[in-house]
Design a protein around this motif. Structure first.
Motif, PDB file in Angstrom:
ATOM      1  N   GLY A 167      -1.982  -1.969   1.022  1.00 26.35           N
ATOM      2  CA  GLY A 167      -2.700  -1.054   1.902  1.00 26.35           C
ATOM      3  C   GLY A 167      -2.476  -1.269   3.376  1.00 26.35           C
ATOM      4  O   GLY A 167      -3.097  -0.606   4.206  1.00 26.35           O
ATOM      5  N   ARG A 216      -6.151  -6.257  -1.404  1.00 27.69           N
ATOM      6  CA  ARG A 216      -5.866  -5.070  -0.600  1.00 27.69           C
ATOM      7  C   ARG A 216      -6.772  -4.953   0.620  1.00 27.69           C
ATOM      8  O   ARG A 216      -7.892  -5.431   0.626  1.00 27.69           O
ATOM      9  CB  ARG A 216      -6.023  -3.817  -1.428  1.00 27.69           C
ATOM     10  CG  ARG A 216      -7.283  -3.809  -2.271  1.00 27.69           C
ATOM     11  CD  ARG A 216      -7.322  -2.486  -2.971  1.00 27.69           C
ATOM     12  NE  ARG A 216      -8.136  -2.546  -4.149  1.00 27.69           N
ATOM     13  CZ  ARG A 216      -8.594  -1.473  -4.773  1.00 27.69           C
ATOM     14  NH1 ARG A 216      -8.296  -0.269  -4.310  1.00 27.69           N
ATOM     15  NH2 ARG A 216      -9.338  -1.596  -5.838  1.00 27.69           N
ATOM     16  N   GLN A 260      -4.694   2.306   3.736  1.00 27.14           N
ATOM     17  CA  GLN A 260      -3.910   3.377   3.131  1.00 27.14           C
ATOM     18  C   GLN A 260      -4.736   4.603   2.748  1.00 27.14           C
ATOM     19  O   GLN A 260      -5.895   4.480   2.367  1.00 27.14           O
ATOM     20  CB  GLN A 260      -3.191   2.826   1.906  1.00 27.14           C
ATOM     21  CG  GLN A 260      -3.919   3.062   0.593  1.00 27.14           C
ATOM     22  CD  GLN A 260      -3.754   1.871  -0.302  1.00 27.14           C
ATOM     23  OE1 GLN A 260      -4.287   0.784  -0.064  1.00 27.14           O
ATOM     24  NE2 GLN A 260      -3.009   2.074  -1.341  1.00 27.14           N
TER      25      GLN A 260
END
Lengths: 383, 383, 383, 383
Positions: C33, C363, C367
């Protein structure tokens, strides 16, 4: 030789020989704030200890654990936890015939050939006595996992050719500790016990297997490929003394299944999330936990130390000899192996809980706030 | 997520996705002085590559390896060896239906749930394409082992319910590469081939297994307990995509054998050293190699990507869908898995050869002495 | 030989030699991400690359980085990031005189003595060219740190006997990239430049040092004792080629301070939290970050490759020789070392951000949600 | 929090807090066959222990080491060596004022902020008491190194502004243990002692430094770049409590030297091998040992616990307070730091001796052949 360390973030380091002065284990990476007493650990040690029943060695080891560091006022402090377990009832004399004449299929020869020496009393470092350390560390791991809703349990599902029928996780939790064999199916347990007694009487021993299961494991544990959840479980379980096979999900049987049969279709769960219709995949997909129960089996060969006469070759005298191993040995390994397998499962899972950020590596929330700095803005708990 | 590193002293580190730009692998810990060319590596890559036969995917990947560093004048220099293999024939379009609707029992769901994203083309990082890196590294390991007299080989011993009879190591070396299935027993290979064709026609796939063996392994490899030879082999083999079971020696069957049956008596070899009469222990005793051949089996489940219709759950639309996986997929995994299993066996053994001091970590003797400093008294080769 | 890996969770693995085909770097453990393009990395590579100015080697390397894996649609996927940088302008011929006659105080002799060979072109693996990999990986680390509010910067604070006065972090950020020497104090930079030109003209080289600082580092990074923040910084910085000293806080000067002078009293910050009145401790107390800026210095000795005549001993011919090193070499190292020191600082800090749970290892949030599974209850971001 | 492990092959793992029940240390990777008794270890522990003189804390700790495993008949067996050292004279009461009001520049605040708790008695895990474990492990490392002809020694070369003149390795070995300050130059030692007494009387403390040197180190140790010999020494030494600077060779001074001045020309030694004319490079070239003596310095800041009044901020009450630290503390650290620095130097070198194959990881030759399998052809000693 190294090989006494397990875990990347929840790190266990062990020492000790069967007939040495003490066994010991250092745990580092356990978050601060976990309530922990020697009793928490002792409960699992008592399940593993010798002399529990007719089908375990009669060696009298109390296996009392002493916590040397890492605990303050009953809670972990985040610093290394040192554990020591004294050896009490070691009688090395019986092993003298085997100093230079190795017991068949034991580690006597490989240890001596590697090191030019070995601690020969009772198998020394190669003895399954080492697993007392694992069970101690595993008890701490289990406490951490329980806080996160992860439960795990094992039971003996086969001894020789006697195989237990499939039982549910609830049954395993309810019944596996009710009999000496640690089989969750009581009728099968009786049969197993008889079979073991027969072999014991003959001076022989027998193999068997352990089924394990973990529930409540979140999606996302595992670091494929080399450290996939299955690869790390494989290492953990194959490290258990006498293990010759590790299987998860369908295991060996998967070789006969087609893709269509084995594949688990997707449906939605009650919250609208994708969930597999079945669990033939054993809780691991692509090397990462799927959220379904993780289950598998471990096969343990028959104990190698048996009273029956066997042939050995004395490298000092150059003579072949017939010898009987007279020590106090288990006629079968899985019953005492159950807490060991659980420990390795717990240690593997707790390590991945830390590696995937599901557990805060610095601290958990149990402890009372006496020395609390919670209000500090850098405290991640305040974010 | 880590998980792309294997080995403690012979260290392999990988990158790459099925439909990404390139695959790559860095080897460090290979001693200087080993003669090594791209062709040495290519030979094994060609055994693994797609499009070899009717029973492998038709994806057209030449899998040409390029050596970027670590070699001088055809010999290793002791410094990291960088390998890159370009991806050429990637057609991602066929995977679009599965971006938000995971293929059954594949890693689609677990990767997306863990990372919130994934490289969805052809399975991305979860694809078995990753094993091209392992085979490349394994080829280097095999060259080192061959110098020490260690040979290893695998073959397919079961597909579905068709099982090959026991074959010798010599037969495996002679025949396993003679047919598309890589089964060393030609008649069984024919039967397997037919069975695979049948499932392929049905749009289904089938599981199978690989038998592996290593000969010439010296006594003394392994670091019990957590890094025993069996534990590390367990990790290595369970890392192979689609593996659900690892067994060595008697494997799962050991649960039904008695101690007396399984134990291997000792005799003396022609040099007067203790040696086991049989090898039911599979070449590992007490977690350490015994000098006998190391053998075992790996079970690979059926490929999950099949043309047959299966149900999936689209997490974007909230709909259940019937989908067929149309890509170019293998109907069975073991034939192409043979070089992969050999690679993991070689990587595990070469690492222990270094860890036990059997291989000099700085250099071996092949290279011509152009830049030689052999006469220097600190040179361990001069001792 | 290993030694090409850095980081426990943010893992960097490198390969490449000065005059080999390519340099390369694999990063694993970068969360998914993160928005990332080749340009993000290129910016730092351009700061390090040769041929920038009169005081750097004239070797013409564009140092274009190519991302081979780990990125999808401009965001990281959580899987290994493979980077490759081609070597373009390698002229090995000039190094032929030194194949068997080592340059004074370079790695020529130690590499050849260790491995019995070496890649002799331009220093091979021992060349500072390797740091191109570090700067590439460091650029990714910096992007992650910036999201967490951590800023870091270095500048050249001494060349020969010319020492810059103390400058603020703001000044370093504002001015260090304004001159070829990378000294944030413009007048001193001019003096340094002249001094360097003098030595360059004489055919000699000169030593110097780099000051580094990081701000916004949260309390709690570091794993004392062996992996205390200072120990890991020590390793990271001492790995930088030509480094002979690492200091943090008062550094070497601390030997002359009393406890009362050096100790930093506590007061409360505006939020009512304890905060030190001063920062003589350099942002690290008991091996753990205190929340104050982390600062220190690295000393780099003069480049060893100089045009002045020096004596070497040819181990092939047995003759003493006077030789001049004619390649294209920097007359001073710190100016190009600034991005290298920043990279090692960033790599160390990002690793501890992951180790302490301050960064989610799976993550981060950048994103767009195309393949999002955010609603899934197992997603830790939903807790 | 991890951070209690040192070494890749000679692995040391520690536990224990200043006022906990015991300190402990597990060594794995020590080859079999080394003659080793508790007395070997005790000798170094006695050099480090408190209460030796007027300039060390008066805490009365006998620091008796107990060996729990890994030894048989006075020789190592190649398996983990477990060491335990009981804490005897812990008086925690004096630390109560500091539970929620951190001592200036100590680890009190950072530990509490990280873990939400800490073992507050005497500094807990952050106390330099931890180094008792290092000295114990270092004593084993020294014995192994001595067999290979490697000698090492340290002494105190500066306290406050009193600096010892340069002394030879022979002088350091002869004189450093003759006075309480552990300075090998007797006249300087007297001056240092007076200076320390002055600061002690004032209720203050003072910084200082330790010079270390190792002779007999073979060419070829180190794994550049990240694990170069200098990088690993940097980590090892910066881990020593209170260290703020690490230098080797010319150290910080190298910034003022030109290339021509610092470079060491080559000549031939009496055996006709290349050898440097001088040793301004400090025994390490290109990150690898050159065969010349390895030397450097470590700076230790003044002890933070001083009787002088200092300001602290109580996070529980929100009040600023003036406090004096009344415990039994050293007025200066280097004298007791000498064996600690030696231990870290020994641990680093022995690890590289194993990593470079200079030491057989399985066994050395001391032990009598009682259980010898030397004649076995797989025994590498027989090759």
């Amino acid at each position: 030789m190294n090989g006494n360390r397990f875990g990347r973030l929840f790190q266990v380091t062990t020492f000790g020989e069967s007939h040495g002065e003490a066994m010991g284990c250092t745990i580092s990476g356990c978050p601060a704030g976990l309530e922990l007493t020697a009793e928490d650990i002792q409960a699992d040690l008592d399940r593993r200890k010798p002399g529990q029943s007719m089908i375990t060695t009669s060696r009298g080891e109390p296996d009392d654990v002493s916590i040397k560091s890492g605990i303050q006022d009953g809670y972990t402090t985040g610093t290394p936890i040192g554990l020591v377990i004294q050896n009490k009832d070691a009688r090395s004399g019986k092993y003298e015939p085997f100093i230079t004449a190795p017991r068949p299929s034991h580690g006597d020869f490989t240890y001596s050939a590697k090191f030019g020496t070995r601690n020969w009393g009772g198998g020394g470092r190669s003895s399954a006595r080492e697993t007392v350390n694992w069970v101690a560390a595993g008890a701490v791991a289990k406490k951490l996992l329980a806080r996160e809703g992860i439960e795990l349990k094992a039971h003996v599902n086969q001894i020789g050719d006697i195989e237990a029928p499939e039982v549910s996780f609830e049954e395993i939790k309810a019944h596996s500790e009710e009999n000496d064999v640690r089989c969750a199916h009581p009728e099968t347990a009786d049969e197993m016990q008889e079979l073991i007694a027969d072999y014991q009487e003959e001076g022989d021993s027998i193999g068997g297997s352990i089924y394990f299961e973990a529930q409540g494991v979140p999606v996302g544990l595992g670091a494929p490929r080399f450290d996939s959840l299955s690869a790390r479980l494989g290492q953990a379980m194959m490290a258990v003394p006498a293990t010759t096979a590790f299987e998860f999900g369908l295991g060996r049987e998967a070789r006969e299944w087609t893709g269509k049969e084995r594949n688990d279709d997707w449906e939605f769960d009650e919250d609208g999330n994708p969930t597999p219709v079945e669990n033939d995949h054993g809780g691991i997909q692509g090397g990462i936990s799927s959220g379904e129960p993780i289950y598998g089996e471990v096969t343990l060969h028959a104990p190698t130390s048996i009273p029956k006469s066997q042939q050995t070759a004395d490298w000092e005298t150059g003579e072949l000899k017939e010898e009987k191993v007279i020590g106090r040995h288990d006629p079968v390994l899985p019953p005492r192996g159950v807490p060991v397998v659980e420990a390795m499962l717990a240690l593997t899972l707790v390590d991945f809980m830390l590696l995937s950020g599901r557990l805060n590596p610095d601290r958990v929330d149990d402890q009372p706030g006496t020395y609390d700095t919670d209000y500090h803005p850098s405290n991640p708990r305040n974010e």
